[in-house]
Design an enzyme around this catalytic site. Structure first.
Site, PDB file in Angstrom:
ATOM      1  N   LYS A  52       2.178  -4.210  35.902  1.00 54.17           N
ATOM      2  CA  LYS A  52       3.585  -4.467  35.569  1.00 54.17           C
ATOM      3  C   LYS A  52       4.123  -3.291  34.759  1.00 54.17           C
ATOM      4  CE  LYS A  52       5.095  -7.818  32.667  1.00 54.17           C
ATOM      5  NZ  LYS A  52       5.226  -9.219  32.251  1.00 54.17           N
ATOM      6  N   HIS A  73       1.015 -12.567  21.833  1.00 55.68           N
ATOM      7  CA  HIS A  73       1.755 -11.322  21.612  1.00 55.68           C
ATOM      8  C   HIS A  73       3.143 -11.385  22.232  1.00 55.68           C
ATOM      9  CE1 HIS A  73      -0.488 -10.919  25.384  1.00 55.68           C
ATOM     10  NE2 HIS A  73       0.415 -10.045  25.806  1.00 55.68           N
ATOM     11  N   HIS A 122       3.523 -14.974  24.231  1.00 53.35           N
ATOM     12  CA  HIS A 122       2.641 -15.548  25.263  1.00 53.35           C
ATOM     13  C   HIS A 122       1.218 -15.048  25.042  1.00 53.35           C
ATOM     14  CE1 HIS A 122       3.459 -11.494  26.684  1.00 53.35           C
ATOM     15  NE2 HIS A 122       2.370 -11.577  27.421  1.00 53.35           N
ATOM     16  N   ASP A 137      -2.016 -13.698  27.670  1.00 56.46           N
ATOM     17  CA  ASP A 137      -2.194 -13.310  29.066  1.00 56.46           C
ATOM     18  C   ASP A 137      -3.262 -14.214  29.698  1.00 56.46           C
ATOM     19  OD1 ASP A 137      -0.357 -11.344  28.573  1.00 56.46           O
ATOM     20  OD2 ASP A 137      -1.783  -9.690  28.564  1.00 56.46           O
TER      21      ASP A 137
END
Ligand code: OGA
Ligand code: NI
Length: 363
Positions: free
Chosen positions: A217, A293, A236, A238
């Site tokens: 990304k 993070h 969020h 990962d």
């Protein structure tokens, strides 16, 4: 798509924003559009009462040291182990990825985002998470992140979308392909070291991630006149094994939550950031931390990052490493196949509970 106005970054027909960059490029916005405004954000620690000087700094790990034959390798390994336990994130230096490749990639990415919008929307298909653009609007009250992305699955190869990588300019494509190979090699090196520390068999961890699921990304965060109102990427964890983040143009913005406060990650030049994802927390039976993070945006500078999401292959089993569990240390997470894990992760309806919580066994 015939009658949208490219310079405005807005699609008239679907009433949705295509690109934040182009939305603000034409004329300075008099105010931030409501879709991007997130009230009640937890401020970063620099805005709170905490003195920045006393904030702990994120750990730095030296890969050359880790891989050396000297006694210092053991010290570095313990540093890595405690970084994974306490932080779930570290900066990796002497990582072996060549500076010239990183520079080349930076220029290719900058050139890509400078393309006119009509060129970039070719990499977008409505409703598809992959491709170019800012968040696609699914619901009326949805808040949007302040950034445009080029997001793509890169492995397994047969999952690659034909309208993304094959359509990039040949120089961007070849640079990106090289970067993907280098970062996958790097990830497997780091993961193998972690695997040994987690008492896995020699090479077992690397095997899980060999030819694993991987996506990339690339995000362009335009500056924002009122950065405290918006979020580049909302908080969020990962869902990956590990994520390797490269702050391409050297502008900081990543923050992590530790002991309840948001701490900015001040990245060393040429360092890569490694953060652990949910799968490593599960495999380590909760010993390692999938770090929460977010990314904030800057009032003056644009910021570009490239995140490489690295996960096991689709036939792998995701669950606590057997050697870490016994009668005293029972597994605290479920074990499921990677394919199912991915399906669950995508379709999981969060409702205040994270997918990692869903993976937790109740006792
Ligand atoms: C992500 C992420 C951070 C950044 O995309 O998962 O955490 O700084 N990005 O771009
Ligand atoms: Ni992330």
């Amino acid at each position: 798509m015939a009658n949208y106005k490219p310079a405005a970054g807005f699609d008239e027909s679907s009433h949705s924003v295509l690109s934040v960059q182009h939305l603000i490029a034409k004329e300075p916005l008099s105010s931030i559009p409501q879709q991007f405004v997130r009230p009640n954000q937890e401020p970063p620690s620099t805005f709170s009462n905490t003195e920045t000087g006393s904030l702990p700094t994120t750990p730095t790990i030296d890969l050359e040291q880790l891989l050396s034959d000297e006694a210092s390798a053991d010290i570095e390994l313990e540093k890595l182990h405690s970084a994974c336990k306490e932080w779930g994130l570290f900066q990796l230096v002497n990582h072996g990825v060549s500076i010239s490749l990183l520079e080349k990639l930076k220029h290719e990415i900058e050139d890509f985002f400078q393309l006119p919008l009509e060129e970039k929307v070719k990499y977008r298909k409505p409703g598809d998470l992959e491709g170019y653009g800012c968040d696609q609007v699914i619901s009326k009250d949805q808040k949007l992140d302040w950034g445009d992305r080029l997001y793509m699955t890169t492995n397994p190869l047969h999952s690659r979308k034909s309208h993304i990588i094959p359509e990039l300019t040949s120089s961007f494509r070849s640079t990106l392909e090289l970067y993907i190979v280098e970062l996958q090699k790097l990830a497997v090196k780091v993961l193998d070291i972690l695997g040994r520390r987690l008492k896995m068999e020699m090479g077992e961890m690397g095997e899980l991630f060999e030819d694993g699921k991987q996506s990339v990304k690339i995000t362009y965060y335009p500056p924002c006149t009122q950065p405290e109102l918006v979020m580049g990427v909302v908080a969020h964890t990962d869902g990956t094994g590990i994520t390797i983040l490269n702050q391409v143009n050297g502008v900081n913005g990543l923050e992590l939550k530790k002991d309840g406060i948001w701490i900015p990650v001040n990245v060393l030049s040429n360092a890569l950031i490694v953060n652990l994802g949910d799968i490593l927390e599960i495999m380590s039976n909760g010993m390692y931390k999938s770090v929460e993070h977010r990314a904030i945006v800057n009032s003056e500078k644009e910021r570009i990052s490239i995140a490489m999401f690295i996960s096991p292959h689709l036939d792998a089993k995701i669950g606590p490493v057997t050697k870490l569990t016994n009668h005293q240390n029972r597994p605290i997470f479920k074990t499921i196949g990677m394919e199912k894990y991915v399906k669950n992760f995508i379709s999981y309806n969060h409702e205040g509970r994270s997918h990692l919580e869903y993976m937790r066994l109740c006792d």
